[in-house]
Design a protein around this motif. Sequence first.
Motif, PDB file in Angstrom:
ATOM      1  N   SER A  99       0.748  12.703  11.970  1.00  0.00           N
ATOM      2  CA  SER A  99       0.862  14.113  11.584  1.00  0.00           C
ATOM      3  C   SER A  99       1.637  14.283  10.280  1.00  0.00           C
ATOM      4  CB  SER A  99       1.532  14.895  12.714  1.00  0.00           C
ATOM      5  OG  SER A  99       1.726  16.225  12.351  1.00  0.00           O
ATOM      6  N   ARG A 100       2.732  13.554  10.139  1.00  0.00           N
ATOM      7  CA  ARG A 100       3.537  13.632   8.910  1.00  0.00           C
ATOM      8  C   ARG A 100       2.766  13.139   7.693  1.00  0.00           C
ATOM      9  NH1 ARG A 100       9.285  13.353   8.560  1.00  0.00           N
ATOM     10  NH2 ARG A 100       8.844  13.234   6.349  1.00  0.00           N
ATOM     11  N   MET A 101       1.914  12.142   7.881  1.00  0.00           N
ATOM     12  CA  MET A 101       1.247  11.505   6.752  1.00  0.00           C
ATOM     13  C   MET A 101      -0.087  12.150   6.377  1.00  0.00           C
ATOM     14  SD  MET A 101       2.097   7.508   7.322  1.00  0.00           S
ATOM     15  CE  MET A 101       1.352   7.067   5.764  1.00  0.00           C
ATOM     16  N   GLN A 102      -0.697  12.910   7.268  1.00  0.00           N
ATOM     17  CA  GLN A 102      -2.030  13.447   7.000  1.00  0.00           C
ATOM     18  C   GLN A 102      -2.078  14.467   5.875  1.00  0.00           C
ATOM     19  OE1 GLN A 102      -3.638  14.400  10.923  1.00  0.00           O
ATOM     20  NE2 GLN A 102      -5.094  12.722  10.618  1.00  0.00           N
ATOM     21  N   GLU A 103      -0.974  15.062   5.538  1.00  0.00           N
ATOM     22  CA  GLU A 103      -0.969  15.989   4.413  1.00  0.00           C
ATOM     23  C   GLU A 103      -1.283  15.245   3.114  1.00  0.00           C
ATOM     24  OE1 GLU A 103       2.352  18.828   2.606  1.00  0.00           O
ATOM     25  OE2 GLU A 103       1.969  19.162   4.752  1.00  0.00           O
ATOM     26  N   GLU A 104      -0.645  14.079   2.950  1.00  0.00           N
ATOM     27  CA  GLU A 104      -0.868  13.276   1.748  1.00  0.00           C
ATOM     28  C   GLU A 104      -2.102  12.381   1.871  1.00  0.00           C
ATOM     29  OE1 GLU A 104       1.505  10.164  -1.160  1.00  0.00           O
ATOM     30  OE2 GLU A 104       2.632  11.369   0.258  1.00  0.00           O
ATOM     31  N   TYR A 105      -2.409  11.959   3.100  1.00  0.00           N
ATOM     32  CA  TYR A 105      -3.542  11.066   3.356  1.00  0.00           C
ATOM     33  C   TYR A 105      -4.434  11.701   4.432  1.00  0.00           C
ATOM     34  CZ  TYR A 105      -0.559   7.641   1.007  1.00  0.00           C
ATOM     35  OH  TYR A 105       0.230   6.982   0.107  1.00  0.00           O
ATOM     36  N   ARG A 136       9.341   5.067   4.263  1.00  0.00           N
ATOM     37  CA  ARG A 136      10.187   6.162   3.758  1.00  0.00           C
ATOM     38  C   ARG A 136      10.395   7.249   4.818  1.00  0.00           C
ATOM     39  NH1 ARG A 136      11.704   5.267  -1.160  1.00  0.00           N
ATOM     40  NH2 ARG A 136      10.441   4.005  -2.569  1.00  0.00           N
ATOM     41  N   ILE A 137       9.369   7.560   5.573  1.00  0.00           N
ATOM     42  CA  ILE A 137       9.500   8.558   6.639  1.00  0.00           C
ATOM     43  C   ILE A 137      10.500   8.087   7.691  1.00  0.00           C
ATOM     44  CG2 ILE A 137       8.287   9.641   8.587  1.00  0.00           C
ATOM     45  CD1 ILE A 137       5.829   9.859   6.669  1.00  0.00           C
ATOM     46  N   PHE A 138      10.389   6.831   8.106  1.00  0.00           N
ATOM     47  CA  PHE A 138      11.355   6.301   9.080  1.00  0.00           C
ATOM     48  C   PHE A 138      12.778   6.370   8.532  1.00  0.00           C
ATOM     49  CE2 PHE A 138       7.852   3.874  11.253  1.00  0.00           C
ATOM     50  CZ  PHE A 138       8.008   4.494  12.480  1.00  0.00           C
ATOM     51  N   ALA A 139      12.946   6.029   7.264  1.00  0.00           N
ATOM     52  CA  ALA A 139      14.279   6.052   6.652  1.00  0.00           C
ATOM     53  C   ALA A 139      14.836   7.478   6.617  1.00  0.00           C
ATOM     54  CB  ALA A 139      14.229   5.460   5.248  1.00  0.00           C
ATOM     55  N   THR A 173       0.859  -1.181   0.000  1.00  0.00           N
ATOM     56  CA  THR A 173       0.000   0.000   0.000  1.00  0.00           C
ATOM     57  C   THR A 173       0.895   1.230   0.000  1.00  0.00           C
ATOM     58  OG1 THR A 173      -0.145   0.285   2.414  1.00  0.00           O
ATOM     59  CG2 THR A 173      -1.758  -1.217   1.384  1.00  0.00           C
ATOM     60  N   GLY A 174       0.405   2.291  -0.558  1.00  0.00           N
ATOM     61  CA  GLY A 174       1.143   3.548  -0.562  1.00  0.00           C
ATOM     62  C   GLY A 174       1.388   4.060   0.842  1.00  0.00           C
ATOM     63  N   LYS A 175       0.432   3.817   1.737  1.00  0.00           N
ATOM     64  CA  LYS A 175       0.583   4.270   3.126  1.00  0.00           C
ATOM     65  C   LYS A 175       1.738   3.545   3.811  1.00  0.00           C
ATOM     66  CE  LYS A 175      -4.268   5.341   3.419  1.00  0.00           C
ATOM     67  NZ  LYS A 175      -5.565   4.797   3.760  1.00  0.00           N
ATOM     68  N   ASP A 233      -5.674   4.596  14.139  1.00  0.00           N
ATOM     69  CA  ASP A 233      -5.713   3.134  14.189  1.00  0.00           C
ATOM     70  C   ASP A 233      -4.928   2.508  13.047  1.00  0.00           C
ATOM     71  OD1 ASP A 233      -7.210   3.107  16.484  1.00  0.00           O
ATOM     72  OD2 ASP A 233      -9.126   2.771  15.469  1.00  0.00           O
ATOM     73  N   THR A 234      -5.043   3.065  11.846  1.00  0.00           N
ATOM     74  CA  THR A 234      -4.306   2.533  10.693  1.00  0.00           C
ATOM     75  C   THR A 234      -2.809   2.684  10.909  1.00  0.00           C
ATOM     76  OG1 THR A 234      -6.128   2.998   9.185  1.00  0.00           O
ATOM     77  CG2 THR A 234      -3.940   2.753   8.198  1.00  0.00           C
ATOM     78  N   VAL A 235      -2.383   3.836  11.386  1.00  0.00           N
ATOM     79  CA  VAL A 235      -0.967   4.057  11.665  1.00  0.00           C
ATOM     80  C   VAL A 235      -0.496   3.067  12.721  1.00  0.00           C
ATOM     81  CG1 VAL A 235       0.716   5.671  12.651  1.00  0.00           C
ATOM     82  CG2 VAL A 235      -0.948   6.476  10.979  1.00  0.00           C
ATOM     83  N   TYR A 236      -1.260   2.939  13.800  1.00  0.00           N
ATOM     84  CA  TYR A 236      -0.855   2.065  14.890  1.00  0.00           C
ATOM     85  C   TYR A 236      -0.808   0.602  14.459  1.00  0.00           C
ATOM     86  CZ  TYR A 236       0.020   0.573  19.603  1.00  0.00           C
ATOM     87  OH  TYR A 236       0.607   0.036  20.714  1.00  0.00           O
TER      88      TYR A 236
END
Length: 140
Positions: A42-48, A26-29, A18-20, A54-57
């Motif tokens: 917070s970092r991902m909500q701009e794109e998603y 990629r963010i961790f890297a 999945t793109g998520k 829950d999905t992040v966790y």
Amino acid sequence: MTVEQALQLLKEKGYKYTGKREEMVRIFAQEKRYMSAREMLSRMQEEYPALSFDTVYRNLTLFTDLNIVEVTELGGERKYRFRCSMDEHHHHLICLSCGKTRHIRSCPLDGMFGQPDGFRITDHKFEIYGYCSDCEESHV
């Protein structure tokens, strides 16, 4: 671990791409530090924008189970970072402010007692917490 290795591991273990998931890896890297689930969200909500906590966790739990990320607890909160690419045994210095880490190449356990009688150690974790030189001035 590289982004490509992490994505390949997900594929090998039967998890769909999945793109998520790729974005999280990629963010961790890029960050090279411990991050909370909230920071990741917070970092991902701009794109998603519809992305849920829950999905992040759930993905962080999956990444932990597959040994893609390492987890620690800082300030009563679980924090995650991309698994080290170092193959040799080591430990970390962890900044309590920014979450950046540095490797410690020696193992304090060796100096304490080595391999104890009647017990086989299969793993252990040793972390030292404090402030990196960039954050130290604001915590004096």
